[in-house]
Motif scaffolding. Sequence first.
Motif, PDB file in Angstrom:
ATOM      1  N   VAL A 104      34.812  46.295  47.768  1.00  0.00           N
ATOM      2  CA  VAL A 104      34.450  45.301  46.621  1.00  0.00           C
ATOM      3  C   VAL A 104      34.348  46.095  45.303  1.00  0.00           C
ATOM      4  O   VAL A 104      33.719  45.120  44.936  1.00  0.00           O
ATOM      5  CB  VAL A 104      32.740  46.816  46.968  1.00  0.00           C
ATOM      6  N   ALA A 105      35.626  46.847  45.926  1.00  0.00           N
ATOM      7  CA  ALA A 105      36.212  47.040  44.035  1.00  0.00           C
ATOM      8  C   ALA A 105      37.394  47.443  44.735  1.00  0.00           C
ATOM      9  O   ALA A 105      38.449  48.014  45.393  1.00  0.00           O
ATOM     10  CB  ALA A 105      35.598  47.625  43.016  1.00  0.00           C
ATOM     11  N   GLU A 106      38.377  47.396  43.467  1.00  0.00           N
ATOM     12  CA  GLU A 106      39.438  48.389  42.771  1.00  0.00           C
ATOM     13  C   GLU A 106      39.778  49.334  42.291  1.00  0.00           C
ATOM     14  O   GLU A 106      39.250  48.950  41.041  1.00  0.00           O
ATOM     15  CB  GLU A 106      41.265  47.748  42.811  1.00  0.00           C
ATOM     16  N   GLU A 107      39.842  50.844  42.227  1.00  0.00           N
ATOM     17  CA  GLU A 107      39.486  51.983  40.997  1.00  0.00           C
ATOM     18  C   GLU A 107      40.765  52.939  41.257  1.00  0.00           C
ATOM     19  O   GLU A 107      40.922  53.246  42.240  1.00  0.00           O
ATOM     20  CB  GLU A 107      38.290  52.487  41.210  1.00  0.00           C
ATOM     21  N   ARG A 108      41.365  53.147  39.518  1.00  0.00           N
ATOM     22  CA  ARG A 108      42.340  54.434  39.900  1.00  0.00           C
ATOM     23  C   ARG A 108      43.235  54.282  40.969  1.00  0.00           C
ATOM     24  O   ARG A 108      43.975  55.240  41.262  1.00  0.00           O
ATOM     25  CB  ARG A 108      41.699  55.864  39.660  1.00  0.00           C
TER      26      ARG A 108
ATOM     27  N   GLU B  43      32.425  62.128  40.360  1.00  0.00           N
ATOM     28  CA  GLU B  43      32.913  63.901  39.954  1.00  0.00           C
ATOM     29  C   GLU B  43      34.558  63.547  40.072  1.00  0.00           C
ATOM     30  O   GLU B  43      35.303  62.550  40.217  1.00  0.00           O
ATOM     31  CB  GLU B  43      32.876  64.131  41.625  1.00  0.00           C
ATOM     32  N   GLY B  44      35.192  64.213  38.446  1.00  0.00           N
ATOM     33  CA  GLY B  44      35.782  64.293  38.642  1.00  0.00           C
ATOM     34  C   GLY B  44      36.192  63.288  36.603  1.00  0.00           C
ATOM     35  O   GLY B  44      37.132  63.511  35.973  1.00  0.00           O
TER      36      GLY B  44
ATOM     37  N   ARG C 265      31.891  50.361  35.813  1.00  0.00           N
ATOM     38  CA  ARG C 265      32.666  50.315  36.373  1.00  0.00           C
ATOM     39  C   ARG C 265      33.989  49.338  36.084  1.00  0.00           C
ATOM     40  O   ARG C 265      34.933  48.828  34.957  1.00  0.00           O
ATOM     41  CB  ARG C 265      33.571  51.076  37.465  1.00  0.00           C
ATOM     42  N   ARG C 266      33.538  47.767  35.933  1.00  0.00           N
ATOM     43  CA  ARG C 266      33.726  46.683  36.174  1.00  0.00           C
ATOM     44  C   ARG C 266      33.634  46.504  34.139  1.00  0.00           C
ATOM     45  O   ARG C 266      34.796  46.096  33.988  1.00  0.00           O
ATOM     46  CB  ARG C 266      33.081  45.431  36.414  1.00  0.00           C
ATOM     47  N   PHE C 267      32.758  47.036  33.542  1.00  0.00           N
ATOM     48  CA  PHE C 267      32.301  46.742  32.200  1.00  0.00           C
ATOM     49  C   PHE C 267      33.171  48.472  31.110  1.00  0.00           C
ATOM     50  O   PHE C 267      33.273  47.907  30.229  1.00  0.00           O
ATOM     51  CB  PHE C 267      31.659  47.148  31.462  1.00  0.00           C
ATOM     52  N   GLY C 268      34.094  48.978  32.028  1.00  0.00           N
ATOM     53  CA  GLY C 268      34.938  50.628  31.401  1.00  0.00           C
ATOM     54  C   GLY C 268      33.632  51.385  30.867  1.00  0.00           C
ATOM     55  O   GLY C 268      34.356  51.977  29.661  1.00  0.00           O
TER      56      GLY C 268
END
Length: 283
Positions: free
Chosen positions: A126-130, A141-142, A235-238
Amino acid sequence: MIGSSPRLDLLIVGAVPPEVDPLKSWLSSAEQIETEWTPCWLGGFGRLKVGLASLGIGKVNAAAGSAFLIGRFRPTMVWIVGSAGAYALGPLKIGDVLVSSTVFLGDEGVWEKEGLRSMEAVGIPVAEERGRAVFERLVLEGDELFERLVRVTPPGLYVADSPSEHMPRALPYPETTGMLEGSGKLPPKPFRVLIGPSVTVSLSSGDEWVAKERFSRYHAWAEDMEGSALIQVCRRFGVSVAQCRGISNRAGVRDKSLWRMHEALAHCHAVVGSWLCAFHENP
């Protein structure tokens, strides 16, 4: 008065008006701005420019409404507030407050006879993060914002107190008890702040069997209907994002005479009040 499209330091959102309306009195020079999606209250909290909005219930309202408001007001951070239903097999009690460390994407993936499987079974994230694919959970968390807020209200026992006329804060229970000694006043009812996992679902648990199955599947402590969608958009908008929810009921128990919505939201708002004070003092 603040103009129609300021850049906000903070946008606080809930699904329905009772989750955000009590916060209006906390703001100075507050005014209502009509937008194409929903009315948004804008005002100041010390040096912070703050917006408040109820987006509507469910993932679609949460995603579309937050995307619209973030695009218009460009907040530095978003706080998700409101209520949630806790699973009986988890540690939360009615009146407690959950700050989400992880949010699972409930009801997304594949439903088979043997049970639910995540989007990993589909093979499409659904998304890609880090640098990693996201199939089933969004980790808060983090994050710098999460860690800062947890330092303000670490896990423990609190009371909702009102040092000022309009805004409650979550104060550590022993500290408040000491403050009230000799005053003749009874201390407010204590509640716990816990840090842990939640799951966002499209269909709320309608009976205890469904709630037990969901707890077994996700090992989350509580369920809501907007969180994961809001976090994905942020997250998409930062935009930094955090979620704080008061526990109003047991997931799977539909007898609303047993729900404690007012208590849950009062405790949630007290935690948010402490967060606001901390950011006002040290932006």
